[in-house]
Write a protein that holds these residues in place. Structure first.
Motif, PDB file in Angstrom:
ATOM      1  N   THR A  34      -8.826   1.029 -10.727  1.00 32.26           N
ATOM      2  CA  THR A  34      -7.596   0.224 -10.722  1.00 32.26           C
ATOM      3  C   THR A  34      -6.382   1.098 -11.005  1.00 32.26           C
ATOM      4  O   THR A  34      -5.341   0.973 -10.340  1.00 32.26           O
ATOM      5  CB  THR A  34      -7.694  -0.894 -11.781  1.00 32.26           C
ATOM      6  OG1 THR A  34      -8.868  -1.670 -11.558  1.00 32.26           O
ATOM      7  CG2 THR A  34      -6.479  -1.811 -11.722  1.00 32.26           C
ATOM      8  N   TYR A  92      -3.149   1.926  -8.543  1.00 40.39           N
ATOM      9  CA  TYR A  92      -1.758   1.793  -8.978  1.00 40.39           C
ATOM     10  C   TYR A  92      -0.999   3.094  -8.752  1.00 40.39           C
ATOM     11  O   TYR A  92       0.155   3.098  -8.276  1.00 40.39           O
ATOM     12  CB  TYR A  92      -1.721   1.418 -10.459  1.00 40.39           C
ATOM     13  CG  TYR A  92      -0.327   1.373 -11.051  1.00 40.39           C
ATOM     14  CD1 TYR A  92       0.584   0.394 -10.667  1.00 40.39           C
ATOM     15  CD2 TYR A  92       0.094   2.320 -11.987  1.00 40.39           C
ATOM     16  CE1 TYR A  92       1.863   0.356 -11.205  1.00 40.39           C
ATOM     17  CE2 TYR A  92       1.356   2.289 -12.538  1.00 40.39           C
ATOM     18  CZ  TYR A  92       2.235   1.300 -12.142  1.00 40.39           C
ATOM     19  OH  TYR A  92       3.507   1.274 -12.667  1.00 40.39           O
ATOM     20  N   TYR A 132      -0.276   3.384  -5.117  1.00 42.49           N
ATOM     21  CA  TYR A 132       0.758   2.404  -4.750  1.00 42.49           C
ATOM     22  C   TYR A 132       2.157   2.928  -5.077  1.00 42.49           C
ATOM     23  O   TYR A 132       3.072   2.871  -4.252  1.00 42.49           O
ATOM     24  CB  TYR A 132       0.494   1.089  -5.490  1.00 42.49           C
ATOM     25  CG  TYR A 132       1.644   0.124  -5.465  1.00 42.49           C
ATOM     26  CD1 TYR A 132       1.951  -0.598  -4.312  1.00 42.49           C
ATOM     27  CD2 TYR A 132       2.434  -0.077  -6.601  1.00 42.49           C
ATOM     28  CE1 TYR A 132       3.020  -1.485  -4.289  1.00 42.49           C
ATOM     29  CE2 TYR A 132       3.502  -0.958  -6.590  1.00 42.49           C
ATOM     30  CZ  TYR A 132       3.785  -1.663  -5.434  1.00 42.49           C
ATOM     31  OH  TYR A 132       4.853  -2.538  -5.415  1.00 42.49           O
ATOM     32  N   LEU A 185      -8.705  -7.910  -7.823  1.00 43.98           N
ATOM     33  CA  LEU A 185      -7.579  -8.562  -7.140  1.00 43.98           C
ATOM     34  C   LEU A 185      -6.357  -7.647  -7.122  1.00 43.98           C
ATOM     35  O   LEU A 185      -5.637  -7.580  -6.120  1.00 43.98           O
ATOM     36  CB  LEU A 185      -7.236  -9.882  -7.841  1.00 43.98           C
ATOM     37  CG  LEU A 185      -8.241 -11.020  -7.668  1.00 43.98           C
ATOM     38  CD1 LEU A 185      -7.855 -12.214  -8.538  1.00 43.98           C
ATOM     39  CD2 LEU A 185      -8.338 -11.443  -6.203  1.00 43.98           C
ATOM     40  N   PHE A 186      -6.128  -6.938  -8.232  1.00 47.18           N
ATOM     41  CA  PHE A 186      -5.002  -5.994  -8.296  1.00 47.18           C
ATOM     42  C   PHE A 186      -5.193  -4.854  -7.300  1.00 47.18           C
ATOM     43  O   PHE A 186      -4.241  -4.443  -6.626  1.00 47.18           O
ATOM     44  CB  PHE A 186      -4.865  -5.441  -9.712  1.00 47.18           C
ATOM     45  CG  PHE A 186      -3.732  -4.472  -9.882  1.00 47.18           C
ATOM     46  CD1 PHE A 186      -2.434  -4.923 -10.029  1.00 47.18           C
ATOM     47  CD2 PHE A 186      -3.956  -3.099  -9.866  1.00 47.18           C
ATOM     48  CE1 PHE A 186      -1.380  -4.031 -10.170  1.00 47.18           C
ATOM     49  CE2 PHE A 186      -2.916  -2.205 -10.013  1.00 47.18           C
ATOM     50  CZ  PHE A 186      -1.619  -2.672 -10.162  1.00 47.18           C
ATOM     51  N   ILE A 201      -6.926  -4.944  -4.488  1.00 45.16           N
ATOM     52  CA  ILE A 201      -6.712  -5.504  -3.146  1.00 45.16           C
ATOM     53  C   ILE A 201      -5.224  -5.639  -2.857  1.00 45.16           C
ATOM     54  O   ILE A 201      -4.758  -5.300  -1.765  1.00 45.16           O
ATOM     55  CB  ILE A 201      -7.420  -6.868  -3.019  1.00 45.16           C
ATOM     56  CG1 ILE A 201      -8.946  -6.683  -3.053  1.00 45.16           C
ATOM     57  CG2 ILE A 201      -7.011  -7.574  -1.721  1.00 45.16           C
ATOM     58  CD1 ILE A 201      -9.712  -7.983  -3.151  1.00 45.16           C
ATOM     59  N   PHE A 202      -4.464  -6.096  -3.878  1.00 46.66           N
ATOM     60  CA  PHE A 202      -3.013  -6.252  -3.713  1.00 46.66           C
ATOM     61  C   PHE A 202      -2.340  -4.906  -3.437  1.00 46.66           C
ATOM     62  O   PHE A 202      -1.542  -4.775  -2.497  1.00 46.66           O
ATOM     63  CB  PHE A 202      -2.408  -6.884  -4.971  1.00 46.66           C
ATOM     64  CG  PHE A 202      -0.916  -6.799  -5.042  1.00 46.66           C
ATOM     65  CD1 PHE A 202      -0.118  -7.644  -4.276  1.00 46.66           C
ATOM     66  CD2 PHE A 202      -0.295  -5.856  -5.866  1.00 46.66           C
ATOM     67  CE1 PHE A 202       1.279  -7.546  -4.338  1.00 46.66           C
ATOM     68  CE2 PHE A 202       1.082  -5.755  -5.930  1.00 46.66           C
ATOM     69  CZ  PHE A 202       1.880  -6.609  -5.161  1.00 46.66           C
ATOM     70  N   THR A 203      -2.662  -3.883  -4.243  1.00 48.46           N
ATOM     71  CA  THR A 203      -2.004  -2.580  -4.086  1.00 48.46           C
ATOM     72  C   THR A 203      -2.333  -1.933  -2.739  1.00 48.46           C
ATOM     73  O   THR A 203      -1.441  -1.409  -2.072  1.00 48.46           O
ATOM     74  CB  THR A 203      -2.406  -1.627  -5.222  1.00 48.46           C
ATOM     75  OG1 THR A 203      -3.829  -1.541  -5.299  1.00 48.46           O
ATOM     76  CG2 THR A 203      -1.866  -2.090  -6.550  1.00 48.46           C
ATOM     77  N   THR A 232      -3.276  -3.452  -0.026  1.00 49.96           N
ATOM     78  CA  THR A 232      -2.636  -4.246   1.034  1.00 49.96           C
ATOM     79  C   THR A 232      -1.187  -3.811   1.205  1.00 49.96           C
ATOM     80  O   THR A 232      -0.702  -3.620   2.340  1.00 49.96           O
ATOM     81  CB  THR A 232      -2.702  -5.745   0.711  1.00 49.96           C
ATOM     82  OG1 THR A 232      -4.072  -6.144   0.569  1.00 49.96           O
ATOM     83  CG2 THR A 232      -2.056  -6.570   1.825  1.00 49.96           C
ATOM     84  N   LYS A 233      -0.481  -3.634   0.090  1.00 48.49           N
ATOM     85  CA  LYS A 233       0.911  -3.165   0.138  1.00 48.49           C
ATOM     86  C   LYS A 233       0.989  -1.760   0.737  1.00 48.49           C
ATOM     87  O   LYS A 233       1.888  -1.460   1.531  1.00 48.49           O
ATOM     88  CB  LYS A 233       1.496  -3.159  -1.278  1.00 48.49           C
ATOM     89  CG  LYS A 233       1.685  -4.527  -1.891  1.00 48.49           C
ATOM     90  CD  LYS A 233       2.839  -5.294  -1.280  1.00 48.49           C
ATOM     91  CE  LYS A 233       4.169  -4.718  -1.711  1.00 48.49           C
ATOM     92  NZ  LYS A 233       5.311  -5.516  -1.195  1.00 48.49           N
TER      93      LYS A 233
END
Length: 306
Positions: A114, A118, A121, A208-209, A211-213, A215-216
């Motif tokens: 994770t 980050y 990202y 979930l974090f 996947i979010f990063t 995706t961005k």
């Protein structure tokens, strides 16, 4: 003597014909353990020695590989002793300690992945702010949290288990994991609920974090020039491969525990060996081949050795 043994020791009943194949099992696991140590230590040393690798991304990789070494050290020495022993037993306290280390380090790997997502990202989506955001103090904070938070979460059910009466001394496994709760006379509903909370905090929310990063990152890379897309591919692909591998192995562990009695013993044995071997062995290979700077230093090292 036997009654006392049954009360204070747990029999690991997950081995398949260990009396017949003990030498083969020992050779395979010993070789895997040596390779895990050599591969992981080599990458960690390269990152420590070379100053151009003293960046947050490589620091997180070194931490992830160190975590793999600790994870393997928790399992392999005891496993090797069991292959050479007539009886595969472990004391109850040692079993709980192995459970604590297994799940604490497993969760730490997820949190380290994770932190790496980050880092990627910020590097790709906010490149101008990257030196400010990912400073030395932030990296240390993320590393400490990745190890300390899971340890605190996992310690609670382990401490409760230490004061719980158990009715059976036979564990269907080759090392101690969450299936040790099947030995308890009474399963606590509060601990079961707490386990779900831990699962959300240490696995689902971080996932979930991640996947979010990513995706961005994919959106930004798709909208940007070729150089940004290449950077995203070169630095994010290894992390994604490790994440996918690790997620599959965690799913394996859940399946084995949940389908304890319905799962064929040989299949459980093979899947358990995959859980403890595949990820620690493959992580340094993935980063060694896919990370350009690490790969370059590895090639230089091999040339010097020749």
């Amino acid at each position: 003597m036997n009654a006392n043994l049954n009360m204070t020791y747990i029999t690991l009943n997950g081995h398949v014909e260990v009396h017949r194949y003990r030498c083969l099992y020992f050779l395979i696991i010993f070789t895997a353990f040596i390779l895990i140590i050599c591969f992981n230590v080599s990458i960690i040393c390269l990152i420590v020695i070379h100053k151009n690798l003293h960046e947050p991304m490589y620091v997180f990789i070194a931490a992830l590989l160190l975590n793999s070494l600790l994870f393997s050290t928790n399992i392999y020495p005891k496993l090797l002793i069991d292959f050479l022993s007539e009886k595969q037993i472990i004391s109850y306290q040692a079993c709980l300690f192995q459970v604590f280390m297994f799940y604490s380090l497993s969760a730490s790997e997820f949190l380290l992945l994770t932190a790496m997502s980050y880092d990627r990202y910020v590097s790709i989506c906010k490149p101008l702010q990257y030196p400010t955001i990912m400073g030395g103090k932030k990296v240390i904070l993320l590393l400490v949290s990745a190890w300390l938070v899971p340890a605190c979460h996992v310690a609670v059910p382990v401490l409760v288990g230490n004061n719980t009466i158990f009715c059976s001394s036979i564990l269907e496994g080759i090392f101690c994991n969450n299936s040790v709760t099947t030995l308890f006379c009474v399963t606590s509903k509060e601990i079961s609920i707490y386990g779900v909370v831990v699962l959300f905090n240490l696995v689902l929310f971080p996932l979930l974090f991640i996947i979010f990063t990513y995706t961005k990152i994919i959106i930004i890379a798709y909208q940007s020039c070729g150089a940004v897309r290449r950077k995203a591919t070169q630095t994010c692909l290894p992390h994604l491969l490790v994440l996918i591998n690790y997620s599959i192995l965690i799913t394996y562990d859940v399946i084995i525990v949940k389908l304890d009695s319905d799962f064929p013993k040989t299949a459980r044995f093979v899947m358990t060996l995959q859980i403890i071997t595949y990820n620690p062995l493959c992580n340094p290979i993935i980063y060694g081949l896919k990370m350009k700077e690490i790969s370059k230093h590895l090639k230089m090292l091999f040339r010097k050795m020749k």
